[in-house]
Design an enzyme around this catalytic site. Structure first.
Site, PDB file in Angstrom:
ATOM      1  N   TYR A 233       0.879  -1.167   0.000  1.00 38.27           N
ATOM      2  CA  TYR A 233       0.000   0.000   0.000  1.00 38.27           C
ATOM      3  C   TYR A 233       0.921   1.222   0.000  1.00 38.27           C
ATOM      4  O   TYR A 233       1.714   1.402   0.927  1.00 38.27           O
ATOM      5  CB  TYR A 233      -0.865   0.048   1.259  1.00 38.27           C
ATOM      6  CG  TYR A 233      -2.045  -0.887   1.296  1.00 38.27           C
ATOM      7  CD1 TYR A 233      -3.132  -0.692   0.456  1.00 38.27           C
ATOM      8  CD2 TYR A 233      -2.088  -1.947   2.202  1.00 38.27           C
ATOM      9  CE1 TYR A 233      -4.229  -1.531   0.509  1.00 38.27           C
ATOM     10  CE2 TYR A 233      -3.180  -2.789   2.263  1.00 38.27           C
ATOM     11  CZ  TYR A 233      -4.248  -2.580   1.415  1.00 38.27           C
ATOM     12  OH  TYR A 233      -5.329  -3.412   1.469  1.00 38.27           O
ATOM     13  N   ASP A 262      -7.207  -1.037  -4.927  1.00 38.94           N
ATOM     14  CA  ASP A 262      -8.665  -0.938  -4.812  1.00 38.94           C
ATOM     15  C   ASP A 262      -9.111  -0.299  -3.502  1.00 38.94           C
ATOM     16  O   ASP A 262     -10.291  -0.299  -3.183  1.00 38.94           O
ATOM     17  CB  ASP A 262      -9.302  -2.325  -4.948  1.00 38.94           C
ATOM     18  CG  ASP A 262      -8.716  -3.353  -3.995  1.00 38.94           C
ATOM     19  OD1 ASP A 262      -8.028  -2.948  -3.043  1.00 38.94           O
ATOM     20  OD2 ASP A 262      -8.927  -4.559  -4.203  1.00 38.94           O
ATOM     21  N   HIS A 354     -11.491  -6.772  -3.243  1.00 34.59           N
ATOM     22  CA  HIS A 354     -11.021  -6.696  -1.859  1.00 34.59           C
ATOM     23  C   HIS A 354     -11.936  -7.488  -0.924  1.00 34.59           C
ATOM     24  O   HIS A 354     -12.204  -7.080   0.214  1.00 34.59           O
ATOM     25  CB  HIS A 354     -10.934  -5.235  -1.402  1.00 34.59           C
ATOM     26  CG  HIS A 354      -9.798  -4.972  -0.456  1.00 34.59           C
ATOM     27  ND1 HIS A 354      -8.523  -4.713  -0.892  1.00 34.59           N
ATOM     28  CD2 HIS A 354      -9.729  -4.935   0.899  1.00 34.59           C
ATOM     29  CE1 HIS A 354      -7.734  -4.506   0.143  1.00 34.59           C
ATOM     30  NE2 HIS A 354      -8.433  -4.653   1.248  1.00 34.59           N
TER      31      HIS A 354
END
Length: 484
Positions: A233, A262, A354
């Site tokens: 991330y 996402d 996700h």
């Protein structure tokens, strides 16, 4: 460090202006760190003036305190006799009889049921939760059920193999472990326990960016042939991501980076909110202790960078690692198509919503696979396509591969397996899915994964639900390439 505090004194420091917490019997002043906490300020403020050890320990790798707090933040120790008694947060009361051993469990539902009985309320909520009305979470599984299989007869299928390659890495299963965060919430062995189970089955594991153990700890006992990926991330403070990438580059067991795209902001997960987990309480403004509203400087959830773009982000990543990149969170054929033009840096995409945890009513992976097959099937020849979300049976694994997927990921099943039975629980999850996958292949008359194809499935019902709007890929390609 010599000062000993009573709990009553610590409890007074429970706000943004003066925030103390108790960790491992020590008292820390984290006031200056509140605004910079990667999980958001409210995560700390919810525990201000309290013993945060049970909330902190299962979700933070070793060294977190040392990396983020100045030495002077340590104020002293707590007098344990003054601490309040702990509450029990079990979802269900323990049963009088012993729970079944994981070897007696036959499917993912039974494994989840066992884990639910053992998990704390907060841990269960974190693992189980999904966005809004959980429509995408349910559709992820229901979409697999909407596809029918087409068995063939009089075919010798005595020998059946699940061996395959993922990004040119030999693995014994097409089933991989998706990046599943905070595994130590469910069991002390955490992500290292999942890695041990993967080692036994020759399965690939993607390590979560939010793992409760360091990547070094997770791969420490890996076998030489074991394959890992690492989830990234990108943080607003890019230097934090760059430091972590530098660590990943030194670990030979980690073969690629999974750039997750996402979740620029978190979805609304109501089970987490009910369970007491602070997930998305950060807004553009916040109220100070005196009740006044003050503007926030940071608008992204948990310090994540919401400004990522194809050209800038991939170029930045290329400066810091030579590892192959997988793009996770692709949900349309257009984005899969664009990704295919970023070879050789981008070697694969993971179709994923996700686990239904971000945008509710986003498409299940089955629909995205069908969408790619309809509009740009050449993508499957250019890059590998992996999927995760909703896989509960070996038949789901087979259907995904028939549709063009190379790898099929599981997230919640691994966490529930770990929570229900530790390393043996994860092994049982992999054993069940591997056995079911082989059984399905044999009943279809197939011995090898590469023999699976569209001839083995009936997708007519699912095809009624996929995107049927305009798709100008030539214009999409031209607009994208003009920015390169």
């Amino acid at each position: 460090m010599g000062k000993v505090f009573d709990f009553a004194e610590v409890a007074k420091h429970d706000n943004r202006k003066s925030c103390w917490v108790i960790l491992y019997g020590k008292v820390f002043d984290v006031t200056d760190f509140v605004a910079d906490h990667p999980g958001g300020a409210n995560v700390i403020l919810k525990l201000a003036g309290k013993d945060a050890t049970e909330d902190f320990d299962p979700v933070h790798p070793a060294g977190t305190l040392e990396d983020n707090l100045k030495p002077e933040a340590l104020l002293g120790t707590i007098n344990p006799a003054t601490l309040p008694e702990k509450e029990s947060f079990l979802v269900t009361s323990p049963k009088a009889d012993d729970p079944p051993h994981v070897d007696a469990l036959l499917n993912m539902d039974e494994i989840e049921e066992l884990a639910t009985a053992k998990l704390s309320k907060k841990a269960w909520a974190y693992y189980y939760s999904a966005a809004d009305d959980k429509i995408s979470k349910r559709l992820n599984t229901e979409a697999f059920r909407s596809i029918l299989l087409r068995p063939r007869i009089f075919i010798d299928c005595a020998n059946c193999s699940l061996n395959t390659k993922l990004l040119d890495n030999h693995v014994a299963l097409p089933i991989y472990i998706s990046p599943a965060a905070q595994a130590r919430l469910g069991h002390p062995s955490g992500e290292a326990g999942i890695a041990e189970a993967c080692r036994a089955f020759g399965a690939l594991q993607i390590i979560s960016n939010s793992a409760s153990m360091t990547p070094e700890e997770i791969v420490a006992n890996a076998s030489p042939e074991q394959v890992f990926g690492w989830q990234l991330y990108v943080q607003e403070d890019r230097t934090k991501s760059e430091r972590m990438i530098a660590r990943i580059n030194k670990l030979a067991a980690i073969k690629f980076i999974v750039l997750t795209l996402d979740t620029p902001v978190m979805g609304k997960r109501e089970d987490d909110q009910r369970g007491g987990n602070v997930i998305d309480e950060i807004t553009d403004d916040w109220k100070s202790t005196d009740g006044s509203v003050q503007a926030r400087d940071k608008k992204a959830f948990a310090g994540l960078d919401p400004t990522l773009t194809w050209t800038e982000t991939l170029a930045w990543l290329a400066k810091h690692t030579s590892l192959s990149v997988i793009l996770k969170g692709v949900q349309t054929h257009e984005d899969a198509y664009i990704a295919s033009f970023h070879r050789p840096q981008v070697k694969a995409v993971i179709l994923s919503n996700h686990g239904g945890r971000s945008l509710d009513t986003s498409p299940p992976v089955v629909h995205t696979l069908l969408e790619i097959r309809k509009y740009c099937p050449e993508v499957f020849d250019k890059i590998e396509v992996w999927v995760d979300g909703g896989v509960r049976r070996g038949t789901d694994v087979v259907k995904a591969i028939c549709l063009g997927a190379k790898g099929v990921g599981i997230g919640r099943p691994a966490l529930f397996g770990l929570s229900g039975g530790g390393v043996d629980g994860v092994k049982r999850v992999l054993q069940i899915l591997a056995d079911e996958t082989k059984t399905c292949m044999r009943l279809l008359g197939v011995e090898k994964l590469e023999q699976l194809g569209m001839q083995h499935i009936n997708t007519r019902f699912a095809e009624q639900q996929i995107f049927d709007g305009p798709s100008d890929l030539a214009a999409c390609r031209a607009a994208h390439l003009s920015k390169l």
